[in-house]
Design an enzyme around this catalytic site. Structure first.
Site, PDB file in Angstrom:
ATOM      1  N   ASP A 137      -4.666 -10.403  -0.741  1.00 30.63           N
ATOM      2  CA  ASP A 137      -3.160 -11.622  -0.333  1.00 30.63           C
ATOM      3  C   ASP A 137      -2.507 -11.555  -1.998  1.00 30.63           C
ATOM      4  OD1 ASP A 137      -1.464 -13.345   0.798  1.00 30.63           O
ATOM      5  OD2 ASP A 137      -1.946 -14.694  -0.965  1.00 30.63           O
ATOM      6  N   HIS A 138      -1.382 -10.997  -1.843  1.00 32.39           N
ATOM      7  CA  HIS A 138      -0.082 -10.207  -2.910  1.00 32.39           C
ATOM      8  C   HIS A 138      -1.352  -9.681  -4.113  1.00 32.39           C
ATOM      9  CE1 HIS A 138       1.741 -13.506  -1.640  1.00 32.39           C
ATOM     10  NE2 HIS A 138       3.356 -13.082  -2.103  1.00 32.39           N
ATOM     11  N   CYS A 185       6.128   6.939   4.801  1.00 33.22           N
ATOM     12  CA  CYS A 185       4.721   5.710   3.810  1.00 33.22           C
ATOM     13  C   CYS A 185       4.215   6.718   3.325  1.00 33.22           C
ATOM     14  CB  CYS A 185       3.523   5.805   5.494  1.00 33.22           C
ATOM     15  SG  CYS A 185       3.709   5.119   6.743  1.00 33.22           S
ATOM     16  N   HIS A 226       3.356  -5.252   3.668  1.00 33.52           N
ATOM     17  CA  HIS A 226       3.326  -5.915   5.401  1.00 33.52           C
ATOM     18  C   HIS A 226       2.612  -7.248   4.570  1.00 33.52           C
ATOM     19  CE1 HIS A 226       4.095  -1.722   7.165  1.00 33.52           C
ATOM     20  NE2 HIS A 226       3.046  -1.338   6.376  1.00 33.52           N
ATOM     21  N   HIS A 277       5.160   0.250   0.109  1.00 31.08           N
ATOM     22  CA  HIS A 277       5.615  -0.638   0.252  1.00 31.08           C
ATOM     23  C   HIS A 277       4.945  -1.467   0.865  1.00 31.08           C
ATOM     24  CE1 HIS A 277       3.420   2.239   3.887  1.00 31.08           C
ATOM     25  NE2 HIS A 277       4.018   1.145   3.892  1.00 31.08           N
ATOM     26  N   GLU A 299      -0.618  -5.539  11.732  1.00 34.87           N
ATOM     27  CA  GLU A 299       0.691  -4.508  10.161  1.00 34.87           C
ATOM     28  C   GLU A 299       2.031  -4.833  10.177  1.00 34.87           C
ATOM     29  OE1 GLU A 299      -0.802  -0.172   8.792  1.00 34.87           O
ATOM     30  OE2 GLU A 299       1.327  -0.092   9.973  1.00 34.87           O
ATOM     31  N   HIS A 336       0.727  -1.231   0.173  1.00 40.39           N
ATOM     32  CA  HIS A 336       0.047   0.154  -0.094  1.00 40.39           C
ATOM     33  C   HIS A 336       1.138   1.354   0.017  1.00 40.39           C
ATOM     34  CE1 HIS A 336      -0.574   0.455   4.776  1.00 40.39           C
ATOM     35  NE2 HIS A 336       1.028   0.053   4.169  1.00 40.39           N
TER      36      HIS A 336
END
Lengths: 141, 141, 141, 141, 141, 141
Positions: free
Chosen positions: C82-83, C36, C44, C42, C128, C17
């Protein structure tokens, strides 16, 4: 003869990447890399363990001042990776597919140059997720 | 020469076992194995780490597609162990005491056969509890 | 009267995100969000804990079949996250800043609709990073 | 008025169980419980968290001597569960399906009776696997 | 030829220490050791992993009875370290700076003497914090 | 009405303490506190979780900037505790037995004063070891 002790410090960074080969089409990438090549990218909380070896100093009892090792690696390595996009933002990854395998090999040379002469770099361990881990000992095949 | 990178995937399964020697009486088993030979059995959440080594492929940056490794081990190995009784339900443990030592040695041969030729199996690590761990590197004494 | 038991299942997904307000310039975003808001984004490894409450069924001893809960949430929720890139790829986040606060509130409505009538959704917990955690209980201020 | 502080101690035990309803056939059990009703049983490393609340004593600074709490629960509770078969070996589970829901409710009454009057039992949390968790606060529906 | 299996047991102890060289002034110590030489001392929850290697016994399936290893190390080693001051309370650390490097080397000799002949000590691993780790394999430089 | 979201940040510090009542003799302390009153003291790696609650801001999606929360708590709280002796070095613990119960209550007032008006402090959680945990919600009995 003095004992050889291994000292490890664990670091954390969060980064995004897209695993794909820019020579291939999106479709070819999807066949080879699956969801890891999703064009929007994805990301991980990486854990990096840096292990050095040496003998404890007679006057300090330390192989290396782990507080100074921490500061140096955070400044010279983690700063370049944390909250970054591994495909576009990291100078020492330019032109390489940012797989964890390629990342750990690139980190080896980068970190080995930073260390003081009394220790040697012996292992890097990179956790991409809590279930996927990569290690490099500087070995060649 | 190409770098040799170690890739580890962690798996999870829940199983029951009773550690005892069927040649001995319950009393003899209790003397040797204590509560581990309790006739009703007990169980664990096992964590299995499979480590293979090889060189990153030039076109993919991967030593092995860890997603495919995961699917293969889950289908061929974890399926046979998860939610099973290690004394009675697992073909490749028949006739062996299901200690973690015997389990990890039996898993080595089972897993080595499954791997593609570009990687070699270098380490199995089996956590029986968060405090008890077993490793096997294929070495003989 | 029957006992009220809370059942939690933990899920994992990896996503990228960029935290920024599209109404603001990159510079303004950098002042407010710091690293951020790095334009490359970036990512998580998120851990999501879904907690439901109900009474154990007399015939099964279960509040809910946790295996079926797992399959349902994985198919309907984790598959979409996911991904993925949380800024661009997730329908139920469109038009929202993908902070963990906004993500957890969006997930509440999404998950509450999926549950069978015998349980109620009582808590979502989203990690996170191993040090940053967000919880939502459906409360309003 | 004195502060109310919550004190938690975490315990560990390894046990086996088979989740099934003895009124049903093996086939019916398999339809409802899947692999959890496998006749040979399976097992887990359970983590049990016991939380009590009270005020710190003026002379000791303790709500409860956590060392004594540990010894008491280990002797009176964990000893009866560790390395046992939950279907056959545990007196306070006789006649109940040993689901984690039923186990945690049975443990509540068992533990509440053991505690000294200066504290009250406020929460039990039982991890069946690192991903499945059950909580009970003594509430009724 | 028989398989060589590595067996690890993890131990826990809480201790305080002050890292300083008694030959130096408080100021000199502060320059070299920073906050680690704070005169009041500080402390850690240490995790110690003891790894031995050997072959599984034909009759028991065990390399070593891990329950007996646990009892022995707890009685002979952990009892001397747990809830102690490493500068003043531990006989085998007298006259040494209680760095983790010096502690792990001192532990090696202490533990090697305790082991039965069928196993050899192959690794000690000491976690000082969740991010700082020390390993010793009995090697000399 | 806006959603109420709970935001938690986890902190780490290493400290030593001796749990004893200075009004009592060493022998009386040993009877009450056991090894925790060992005169040389002992220590822990503490984990402190600070939880605040509020509504996500419309413009940022944040309840609070968790990076700023981190910096503030590290500077104003952790700096005073890390690598310290809790009996002698911490101003806000003077005159109190440094049990985890007393520490968490003292931290509540200290932290509540630091927070910006848009959030409220709702929970502190302090892990003294991986098995002992203390929570405070600001409640009185």
């Amino acid at each position: 003869m003095k004992p050889k002790v291994y000292v490890t410090r664990k670091f954390h960074f969060s980064a995004s990447h897209r695993v794909y080969n820019p020579m291939w089409s999106d479709e070819e990438n999807k066949i080879i890399f699956g969801k890891c090549s999703n064009p929007g990218g994805h990301g991980h909380n990486y854990e990096l363990e840096v292990t050095v070896a040496g003998s404890p100093d007679t006057h300090t009892g330390y192989v290396i001042d782990i507080g100074k090792l921490k500061e140096m690696i955070e400044k010279e390595v983690i700063e370049q990776l944390d909250h970054r996009n591994l495909n576009t933002d990291v100078p020492f990854l330019q032109g390489r597919i940012p797989s964890s395998e390629n990342l750990i090999v690139a980190l080896w040379d980068h970190i080995a140059c930073l260390l003081p002469p009394e220790v040697e770099l012996v292992r890097l361990r990179l956790w991409e997720t809590p279930r996927n881990c990569f290690e490099y000992y500087g070995e060649k095949l």
